[in-house]
Design a protein around this motif. Sequence first.
Motif, PDB file in Angstrom:
ATOM      1  N   VAL A 219      -3.050 -20.099   7.977  1.00  0.00           N
ATOM      2  CA  VAL A 219      -2.969 -20.941   6.777  1.00  0.00           C
ATOM      3  C   VAL A 219      -1.571 -20.844   6.170  1.00  0.00           C
ATOM      4  CG1 VAL A 219      -3.874 -21.341   4.460  1.00  0.00           C
ATOM      5  CG2 VAL A 219      -5.432 -20.682   6.296  1.00  0.00           C
ATOM      6  N   ALA A 220      -1.047 -19.624   6.096  1.00  0.00           N
ATOM      7  CA  ALA A 220       0.292 -19.417   5.538  1.00  0.00           C
ATOM      8  C   ALA A 220       1.341 -20.169   6.350  1.00  0.00           C
ATOM      9  CB  ALA A 220       0.612 -17.925   5.501  1.00  0.00           C
ATOM     10  N   ILE A 253       1.832 -13.782   2.749  1.00  0.00           N
ATOM     11  CA  ILE A 253       3.150 -13.536   3.343  1.00  0.00           C
ATOM     12  C   ILE A 253       3.665 -12.161   2.942  1.00  0.00           C
ATOM     13  CG2 ILE A 253       5.558 -14.287   3.344  1.00  0.00           C
ATOM     14  CD1 ILE A 253       4.509 -17.169   3.015  1.00  0.00           C
ATOM     15  N   ARG A 254       3.458 -11.790   1.666  1.00  0.00           N
ATOM     16  CA  ARG A 254       3.918 -10.484   1.198  1.00  0.00           C
ATOM     17  C   ARG A 254       3.183  -9.356   1.922  1.00  0.00           C
ATOM     18  NH1 ARG A 254       2.793 -10.928  -3.863  1.00  0.00           N
ATOM     19  NH2 ARG A 254       0.901  -9.678  -3.880  1.00  0.00           N
ATOM     20  N   GLU A 255       1.868  -9.494   2.071  1.00  0.00           N
ATOM     21  CA  GLU A 255       1.098  -8.464   2.760  1.00  0.00           C
ATOM     22  C   GLU A 255       1.503  -8.368   4.231  1.00  0.00           C
ATOM     23  OE1 GLU A 255      -3.029  -9.174   2.208  1.00  0.00           O
ATOM     24  OE2 GLU A 255      -2.978  -8.865   0.029  1.00  0.00           O
ATOM     25  N   GLU A 256       1.784  -9.526   4.845  1.00  0.00           N
ATOM     26  CA  GLU A 256       2.202  -9.527   6.249  1.00  0.00           C
ATOM     27  C   GLU A 256       3.557  -8.837   6.404  1.00  0.00           C
ATOM     28  OE1 GLU A 256       2.662 -12.693   9.963  1.00  0.00           O
ATOM     29  OE2 GLU A 256       2.029 -13.381   7.986  1.00  0.00           O
ATOM     30  N   ALA A 257       4.463  -9.098   5.454  1.00  0.00           N
ATOM     31  CA  ALA A 257       5.774  -8.441   5.496  1.00  0.00           C
ATOM     32  C   ALA A 257       5.626  -6.934   5.306  1.00  0.00           C
ATOM     33  CB  ALA A 257       6.681  -9.023   4.413  1.00  0.00           C
ATOM     34  N   ALA A 263       4.583  -1.185  10.211  1.00  0.00           N
ATOM     35  CA  ALA A 263       4.454  -1.095  11.666  1.00  0.00           C
ATOM     36  C   ALA A 263       5.736  -0.569  12.300  1.00  0.00           C
ATOM     37  CB  ALA A 263       4.101  -2.465  12.249  1.00  0.00           C
ATOM     38  N   LEU A 264       6.893  -0.960  11.734  1.00  0.00           N
ATOM     39  CA  LEU A 264       8.167  -0.455  12.247  1.00  0.00           C
ATOM     40  C   LEU A 264       8.249   1.060  12.103  1.00  0.00           C
ATOM     41  CD1 LEU A 264      10.708  -3.128  10.937  1.00  0.00           C
ATOM     42  CD2 LEU A 264      10.080  -2.678  13.317  1.00  0.00           C
ATOM     43  N   GLY A 265       7.651   1.571  11.028  1.00  0.00           N
ATOM     44  CA  GLY A 265       7.623   3.014  10.822  1.00  0.00           C
ATOM     45  C   GLY A 265       6.423   3.677  11.463  1.00  0.00           C
ATOM     46  N   GLN A 266       5.572   2.868  12.134  1.00  0.00           N
ATOM     47  CA  GLN A 266       4.378   3.369  12.818  1.00  0.00           C
ATOM     48  C   GLN A 266       3.474   4.134  11.862  1.00  0.00           C
ATOM     49  OE1 GLN A 266       5.245   4.944  16.871  1.00  0.00           O
ATOM     50  NE2 GLN A 266       7.368   4.494  16.388  1.00  0.00           N
ATOM     51  N   VAL A 267       3.202   3.495  10.704  1.00  0.00           N
ATOM     52  CA  VAL A 267       2.265   4.053   9.734  1.00  0.00           C
ATOM     53  C   VAL A 267       1.190   3.016   9.461  1.00  0.00           C
ATOM     54  CG1 VAL A 267       3.921   5.595   8.650  1.00  0.00           C
ATOM     55  CG2 VAL A 267       3.714   3.267   7.809  1.00  0.00           C
ATOM     56  N   ALA A 268       0.121   3.447   8.769  1.00  0.00           N
ATOM     57  CA  ALA A 268      -1.029   2.575   8.527  1.00  0.00           C
ATOM     58  C   ALA A 268      -0.614   1.341   7.744  1.00  0.00           C
ATOM     59  CB  ALA A 268      -2.112   3.340   7.762  1.00  0.00           C
ATOM     60  N   SER A 269      -1.163   0.184   8.127  1.00  0.00           N
ATOM     61  CA  SER A 269      -0.879  -1.055   7.417  1.00  0.00           C
ATOM     62  C   SER A 269      -1.840  -1.220   6.260  1.00  0.00           C
ATOM     63  CB  SER A 269      -1.013  -2.253   8.369  1.00  0.00           C
ATOM     64  OG  SER A 269      -2.373  -2.461   8.695  1.00  0.00           O
ATOM     65  N   ILE A 270      -1.592  -2.248   5.438  1.00  0.00           N
ATOM     66  CA  ILE A 270      -2.439  -2.525   4.281  1.00  0.00           C
ATOM     67  C   ILE A 270      -3.859  -2.818   4.720  1.00  0.00           C
ATOM     68  CG2 ILE A 270      -2.804  -4.146   2.364  1.00  0.00           C
ATOM     69  CD1 ILE A 270       0.225  -4.485   2.258  1.00  0.00           C
ATOM     70  N   GLU A 271      -4.007  -3.496   5.879  1.00  0.00           N
ATOM     71  CA  GLU A 271      -5.334  -3.873   6.333  1.00  0.00           C
ATOM     72  C   GLU A 271      -6.092  -2.687   6.911  1.00  0.00           C
ATOM     73  OE1 GLU A 271      -4.642  -6.979   9.094  1.00  0.00           O
ATOM     74  OE2 GLU A 271      -4.085  -8.454   7.581  1.00  0.00           O
ATOM     75  N   ASP A 272      -5.378  -1.638   7.310  1.00  0.00           N
ATOM     76  CA  ASP A 272      -6.021  -0.468   7.883  1.00  0.00           C
ATOM     77  C   ASP A 272      -6.429   0.497   6.778  1.00  0.00           C
ATOM     78  OD1 ASP A 272      -5.569  -1.481  10.429  1.00  0.00           O
ATOM     79  OD2 ASP A 272      -3.559  -0.594  10.527  1.00  0.00           O
ATOM     80  N   ASP A 273      -6.916   1.662   7.215  1.00  0.00           N
ATOM     81  CA  ASP A 273      -7.292   2.700   6.255  1.00  0.00           C
ATOM     82  C   ASP A 273      -6.013   3.313   5.696  1.00  0.00           C
ATOM     83  OD1 ASP A 273      -8.323   4.750   4.818  1.00  0.00           O
ATOM     84  OD2 ASP A 273      -9.184   5.840   6.513  1.00  0.00           O
ATOM     85  N   PHE A 274      -5.709   2.987   4.426  1.00  0.00           N
ATOM     86  CA  PHE A 274      -4.460   3.471   3.839  1.00  0.00           C
ATOM     87  C   PHE A 274      -4.701   4.678   2.941  1.00  0.00           C
ATOM     88  CE2 PHE A 274      -0.423   2.863   1.389  1.00  0.00           C
ATOM     89  CZ  PHE A 274       0.402   3.019   2.484  1.00  0.00           C
ATOM     90  N   SER A 275      -5.807   5.368   3.176  1.00  0.00           N
ATOM     91  CA  SER A 275      -6.079   6.594   2.445  1.00  0.00           C
ATOM     92  C   SER A 275      -5.182   7.709   2.977  1.00  0.00           C
ATOM     93  CB  SER A 275      -7.551   6.988   2.619  1.00  0.00           C
ATOM     94  OG  SER A 275      -7.813   7.279   3.983  1.00  0.00           O
ATOM     95  N   PHE A 276      -5.277   8.877   2.345  1.00  0.00           N
ATOM     96  CA  PHE A 276      -4.491  10.033   2.780  1.00  0.00           C
ATOM     97  C   PHE A 276      -4.746  10.322   4.254  1.00  0.00           C
ATOM     98  CE2 PHE A 276      -4.088  14.541   3.634  1.00  0.00           C
ATOM     99  CZ  PHE A 276      -2.882  14.878   3.046  1.00  0.00           C
ATOM    100  N   TRP A 277      -6.027  10.419   4.628  1.00  0.00           N
ATOM    101  CA  TRP A 277      -6.371  10.757   6.010  1.00  0.00           C
ATOM    102  C   TRP A 277      -6.064   9.604   6.954  1.00  0.00           C
ATOM    103  CZ3 TRP A 277      -6.785  15.672   6.619  1.00  0.00           C
ATOM    104  CH2 TRP A 277      -7.275  16.464   5.572  1.00  0.00           C
ATOM    105  N   GLY A 278      -6.168   8.370   6.459  1.00  0.00           N
ATOM    106  CA  GLY A 278      -5.819   7.221   7.287  1.00  0.00           C
ATOM    107  C   GLY A 278      -4.341   7.214   7.643  1.00  0.00           C
ATOM    108  N   LEU A 339      10.065   2.192   1.393  1.00  0.00           N
ATOM    109  CA  LEU A 339      10.607   0.831   1.299  1.00  0.00           C
ATOM    110  C   LEU A 339       9.511  -0.174   0.985  1.00  0.00           C
ATOM    111  CD1 LEU A 339      13.093   0.893   4.318  1.00  0.00           C
ATOM    112  CD2 LEU A 339      13.699   0.688   1.904  1.00  0.00           C
ATOM    113  N   SER A 340       8.327   0.062   1.539  1.00  0.00           N
ATOM    114  CA  SER A 340       7.187  -0.802   1.239  1.00  0.00           C
ATOM    115  C   SER A 340       6.829  -0.727  -0.237  1.00  0.00           C
ATOM    116  CB  SER A 340       5.988  -0.384   2.100  1.00  0.00           C
ATOM    117  OG  SER A 340       4.844  -1.117   1.759  1.00  0.00           O
ATOM    118  N   MET A 341       6.854   0.475  -0.787  1.00  0.00           N
ATOM    119  CA  MET A 341       6.556   0.673  -2.204  1.00  0.00           C
ATOM    120  C   MET A 341       7.610  -0.010  -3.076  1.00  0.00           C
ATOM    121  SD  MET A 341       6.209   4.287  -4.259  1.00  0.00           S
ATOM    122  CE  MET A 341       7.979   4.584  -4.196  1.00  0.00           C
ATOM    123  N   ILE A 342       8.874   0.109  -2.677  1.00  0.00           N
ATOM    124  CA  ILE A 342       9.966  -0.522  -3.437  1.00  0.00           C
ATOM    125  C   ILE A 342       9.837  -2.037  -3.386  1.00  0.00           C
ATOM    126  CG2 ILE A 342      12.465  -0.895  -3.465  1.00  0.00           C
ATOM    127  CD1 ILE A 342      12.725   2.009  -2.422  1.00  0.00           C
TER     128      ILE A 342
END
Length: 453
Positions: A219-220, A253-257, A263-278, A339-342
């Motif tokens: 859609v975007a 678009i913002r969430e995809e970015a 993903a570049l940092g090989q860490v959990a994405s927004i759609e995945d489990d973004f908890s501490f253990w995730g 950087l994602s937080m910023i």
Amino acid sequence: MDSRTRVLISSVRKLMRRGAFKNIEKIVCRAHTADVASLLESLDSEERQQTFKLVGPAERRSEVLSYLPEDLQEEVLRTLPKEEIQTLVAGMDTDDVADLIGSLPEELSQSILKSLVKEDQEEVADLLRYSQDSAGGIMNTEVLALRDDLSVSDAIQSIQNHESDSLVAHYIYLINKNSNLVGVLSLKELLLSRPNRKLTEVMSPDVIRVRVDTPAKEVAQIVEKYDFLSVPVIDENNELAGVITVDDVIDIIREEAQDDLRALGQVASIEDDFSFWGQLASRLPSQSLIFVGGMLSFLVAYWLLSLMDRPLWLASLGFLPALLGLAQLTASQSAAVALSMIREGELHRRVISEHLLTETGISSLNGLTLALLLGGASWLAFGDLQVSQILAGIAIVQTITIALIGNLLPILLATLKVNPRVGTISLLSVVSGVTSVTLFIGAIRLYYGVAFV
């Protein structure tokens, strides 16, 4: 975060320290609701509850609530009486209510759903049937749709008589007697047409549309390609089900970015489990892969030194590639999250402190895991418990130190008004490499009493 929001947060914090809540009330009642939501995000829980009560009438508080992230929405609602929750939710758009209910615990979400009027209950229930990553999950059911057999003057009169304040009216979508989508025209085209003309004469029958099950990312892409302000959504019967507006697409678009950056940092994405253990689990596979590669380097060094009749303690240098690789990966993973937080404009004191605390915990557990692996590998190679302890200690200290540097460096650059995406990676490459080599060489030199010069 823009300067307008920074000034608002700074002003309210100063007034809060003085206990000047009357002045705070005047400020937040004049500020834009999106800015008020940013202000609430920057406060701690108690301050947030106090400030939310000062926002103004229920309609305004409903709008502020819709701007808050899901975890803060839940926090705010849990402290309010049931009657007030019902009033606030009643003032929100049905798509926002559906998103809210979908993110809340079952007991609270069911209570909110039951508090809605029957018509809104049905609309929200329909929206909840769709995945949040689909067109149906993000669409707004309040859409300006008119019968195609109306005249231009009748259409204008119908729009003027419409009572909904939340009506999405970028375009006018035309439906036939079976509610099938048959055409579209803009408000400008409607107003510039002669009053006696039929809508079928001025509409465009070629309507670019999406189905309720169309992925949100697709859609975007459609909205971006055709420069639409909104795009209609149809169900399996070609009936108009809702509309997706450009502000919904911006969120996608913002969430995809954000996901791409993580993903570049090989860490959990927004759609995945973004908890501490995730987050912890998402980082371990790539770190384990680098560890395996480092062990292969060590085995090669160990084998060559045994053939050359050299002191086998030199084989401990074979662990250096593993440590360097893990240092670079730890730095990039930490920087990706920062950087994602910023990028989200979350440079608030509360958010930064919580973020650093979480990252310290994750890096500590990651460091402990790697320490056990490195220590175990060195013990199997040398049979020396003290060497194993030294390498394990290096792994823990290195992981925590570089993780903190990787998080603090982008935040520091952003605070100094330097683009953190430009300078972070190159600086971290140097810092992580120097830190890793210094820790390793220093520890080995102390243990073996060997000078490397």
